[in-house]
Write a protein that holds these residues in place. Structure first.
Motif, mmCIF file in Angstrom:
data_model
loop_
_atom_site.group_PDB
_atom_site.id
_atom_site.type_symbol
_atom_site.label_atom_id
_atom_site.label_comp_id
_atom_site.label_asym_id
_atom_site.label_seq_id
_atom_site.Cartn_x
_atom_site.Cartn_y
_atom_site.Cartn_z
ATOM 1 N N UNK A 1 0.837 -1.190 0.000
ATOM 2 C CA UNK A 1 0.000 0.000 0.000
ATOM 3 C C UNK A 1 0.878 1.248 0.000
ATOM 4 N N UNK A 2 0.317 2.371 -0.426
ATOM 5 C CA UNK A 2 1.096 3.604 -0.460
ATOM 6 C C UNK A 2 1.554 4.070 0.928
ATOM 7 N N UNK A 3 0.692 3.889 1.947
ATOM 8 C CA UNK A 3 1.031 4.370 3.288
ATOM 9 C C UNK A 3 0.066 3.766 4.311
ATOM 10 N N UNK A 4 0.377 3.970 5.587
ATOM 11 C CA UNK A 4 -0.437 3.410 6.672
ATOM 12 C C UNK A 4 -1.842 4.001 6.698
ATOM 13 N N UNK B 1 -15.995 -5.797 15.234
ATOM 14 C CA UNK B 1 -15.618 -6.334 16.545
ATOM 15 C C UNK B 1 -14.132 -6.719 16.603
ATOM 16 N N UNK B 2 -13.425 -6.685 15.480
ATOM 17 C CA UNK B 2 -11.998 -7.001 15.479
ATOM 18 C C UNK B 2 -11.194 -5.863 16.085
ATOM 19 N N UNK B 3 -10.080 -6.220 16.692
ATOM 20 C CA UNK B 3 -9.028 -5.262 16.998
ATOM 21 C C UNK B 3 -7.966 -5.494 15.932
ATOM 22 N N UNK B 4 -7.589 -4.449 15.227
ATOM 23 C CA UNK B 4 -6.638 -4.575 14.132
ATOM 24 C C UNK B 4 -5.334 -3.885 14.497
ATOM 25 N N UNK B 5 -4.251 -4.546 14.233
ATOM 26 C CA UNK B 5 -2.922 -3.964 14.430
ATOM 27 C C UNK B 5 -2.270 -3.868 13.054
ATOM 28 N N UNK B 6 -1.904 -2.655 12.673
ATOM 29 C CA UNK B 6 -1.263 -2.408 11.370
ATOM 30 C C UNK B 6 0.193 -2.096 11.627
ATOM 31 N N UNK B 7 1.065 -2.862 10.968
ATOM 32 C CA UNK B 7 2.508 -2.635 11.128
ATOM 33 C C UNK B 7 3.193 -2.713 9.782
ATOM 34 N N UNK B 8 4.095 -1.773 9.562
ATOM 35 C CA UNK B 8 4.874 -1.786 8.334
ATOM 36 C C UNK B 8 5.961 -2.843 8.468
ATOM 37 N N UNK B 9 6.217 -3.559 7.378
ATOM 38 C CA UNK B 9 7.262 -4.571 7.351
ATOM 39 C C UNK B 9 8.617 -3.866 7.250
ATOM 40 N N UNK B 10 9.544 -4.277 8.075
ATOM 41 C CA UNK B 10 10.892 -3.704 8.062
ATOM 42 C C UNK B 10 11.652 -4.223 6.852
ATOM 43 N N UNK B 11 12.222 -3.316 6.102
ATOM 44 C CA UNK B 11 13.038 -3.702 4.951
ATOM 45 C C UNK B 11 14.443 -3.995 5.424
ATOM 46 N N UNK B 12 14.917 -5.199 5.210
ATOM 47 C CA UNK B 12 16.258 -5.597 5.650
ATOM 48 C C UNK B 12 17.205 -5.642 4.487
#
Length: 115
Positions: free
Chosen positions: A88-91, A104-115
């Motif tokens: 995606x373009x951004x968070x 009813x969900x709790x959603x956690x959005x995290x960007x993947x770390x580029x290694x």
């Protein structure tokens, strides 16, 4: 584009207690989420639902020894039930699109770390 993971947490008992109509509605919302991803500039790379948390195996290696226990890492009211891996373009875009998932969900959005 960046890569994000959307972790889906829910109380497993909500799903267990849901009748067929409620379960069908949850599935409908997931299908809509997937179908409308491109409208938000999102590509779904992968998505999976997970088996119940009771099936989890937890691996710990304190002091160099390996300990495997059955069950989740932590006892919580909500359990990790599945995920979406997105490009995606951004968070903010990911968060806007996430409103299509069951409320009813709790959603956690995290960007993947580029290694």
């Amino acid at each position: 584009m960046s890569t994000f993971v959307v972790l889906i947490y829910e109380d497993e008992e909500v799903w267990a207690a849901a009748d067929e109509a409620a379960q069908a509605e949850y599935f409908r919302q997931h299908r809509e989420y997937s179908a409308r991803a491109a409208e938000h500039g999102i590509t779904i790379v992968a998505s999976e639902a997970l088996q119940r948390v009771a099936t989890a195996l937890t691996l710990r290696r304190p002091d160099g020894t390996t300990q495997v226990t059955e069950g989740p890492f932590a006892e919580t009211a909500e359990q990790l039930g599945g995920f979406y891996l997105l490009e995606a373009p951004d968070a903010d875009t990911v968060l806007k699109h996430a409103h299509l998932l069951p409320a009813h969900y709790t959603l956690e959005v995290r960007e993947i770390m580029q290694l």
